[in-house]
Write a protein that holds these residues in place. Sequence first.
Motif, PDB file in Angstrom:
ATOM      1  N   ALA A  27      18.646  15.855  65.601  1.00 34.99           N
ATOM      2  CA  ALA A  27      18.895  16.235  64.208  1.00 34.99           C
ATOM      3  C   ALA A  27      20.171  17.065  64.080  1.00 34.99           C
ATOM      4  CB  ALA A  27      17.699  16.998  63.647  1.00 34.99           C
ATOM      5  N   ARG A  28      20.448  17.926  65.057  1.00 37.48           N
ATOM      6  CA  ARG A  28      21.671  18.751  65.011  1.00 37.48           C
ATOM      7  C   ARG A  28      22.921  17.872  64.992  1.00 37.48           C
ATOM      8  NH1 ARG A  28      19.437  22.980  69.100  1.00 37.48           N
ATOM      9  NH2 ARG A  28      18.436  24.360  67.620  1.00 37.48           N
ATOM     10  N   GLY A  29      22.918  16.844  65.819  1.00 41.94           N
ATOM     11  CA  GLY A  29      24.063  15.932  65.830  1.00 41.94           C
ATOM     12  C   GLY A  29      24.226  15.202  64.513  1.00 41.94           C
ATOM     13  N   ILE A  30      23.118  14.772  63.928  1.00 40.46           N
ATOM     14  CA  ILE A  30      23.165  14.090  62.626  1.00 40.46           C
ATOM     15  C   ILE A  30      23.687  15.044  61.558  1.00 40.46           C
ATOM     16  CG2 ILE A  30      21.755  13.008  60.814  1.00 40.46           C
ATOM     17  CD1 ILE A  30      19.972  11.932  63.168  1.00 40.46           C
ATOM     18  N   ASN A  31      23.212  16.281  61.596  1.00 42.05           N
ATOM     19  CA  ASN A  31      23.665  17.307  60.647  1.00 42.05           C
ATOM     20  C   ASN A  31      25.165  17.566  60.764  1.00 42.05           C
ATOM     21  OD1 ASN A  31      24.324  20.490  60.860  1.00 42.05           O
ATOM     22  ND2 ASN A  31      23.183  20.048  58.994  1.00 42.05           N
ATOM     23  N   GLU A  32      25.684  17.580  61.976  1.00 42.85           N
ATOM     24  CA  GLU A  32      27.121  17.829  62.178  1.00 42.85           C
ATOM     25  C   GLU A  32      27.978  16.792  61.471  1.00 42.85           C
ATOM     26  OE1 GLU A  32      28.234  18.280  66.319  1.00 42.85           O
ATOM     27  OE2 GLU A  32      26.435  19.484  66.690  1.00 42.85           O
ATOM     28  N   ILE A  33      27.522  15.557  61.425  1.00 42.06           N
ATOM     29  CA  ILE A  33      28.285  14.475  60.804  1.00 42.06           C
ATOM     30  C   ILE A  33      28.008  14.376  59.305  1.00 42.06           C
ATOM     31  CG2 ILE A  33      28.662  11.958  60.779  1.00 42.06           C
ATOM     32  CD1 ILE A  33      29.800  13.427  63.294  1.00 42.06           C
ATOM     33  N   THR A  34      26.748  14.514  58.911  1.00 35.07           N
ATOM     34  CA  THR A  34      26.368  14.271  57.509  1.00 35.07           C
ATOM     35  C   THR A  34      26.334  15.522  56.644  1.00 35.07           C
ATOM     36  OG1 THR A  34      24.003  14.575  57.929  1.00 35.07           O
ATOM     37  CG2 THR A  34      24.908  12.328  58.226  1.00 35.07           C
TER      38      THR A  34
END
Length: 179
Positions: A87-94
Motif C-alpha cells: 500500500a505504501r508503494g501505491i500511495n507514493e504513486i497515486t
Amino acid sequence: MAKLFWGRIPIERAAAFFYYESHSNTANIIYKLKYKSHPEIGPVMGRKVAVEFQRDNFFDGIDGIVPIPLAKKRFRQRGYNQSEEIARGINEITGIPIYTGIVKRTVFKGSQTRRMRWDRQENVEYAFSLVNGEPIIGKHLLVIDDVVTTGATIIACAKELVKAGNVKISVLSLGLTKR
C-alpha cells in the motif's frame, strides 16, 4: 477476479498484477516479502502496480487504501505487514491515503496457505472487526492484499468495512492464484 466477490461484497473493481503459481518467479517475490524479511519488496511492487494500473484509470474515484491487517502475533513474528508495505508503494504513486486502524484482525487461526476453499472461508469468517468506521463513511476503499486465492480474507475484511455505512470496495493484489 471480481467474480470471486460478486454478490458477497459491494465490489466496484478488482485486479491482480500477476497470476500466482507456486515455485514461479512471481511466487518467489511473494515468498521473500512474506517469509524472508524483505519488507522493501512491498513498496517496490506497490509502485510497479500503481504505475501499471494508473494507465487504465484503475484508481479513479478511490478515496482510501485499506491494507489487510495482520493479527498482532503475526505482526510480531514478521515485524511488518506485507499488505501495508505494498500500500505504501501505491500511495507514493497515486497519493491515495492509507487507512490503518479502521479494521483490525481479532483472530488468527493460522495461515491460509495450505487450506482448502471452505476451510479458508471458515478460518477468516469472523477474523476482523471494525474499530473506527467514521473516517470511511461514504468512501470508496481499495483493499490491498498480497495474494488472492478464494477471496475469503478480502470478503471477511470488506464485510466489516461496509458496516461503517455507504462504503464501496475495490480490490487490488499482487497475485491471483490460478485455479
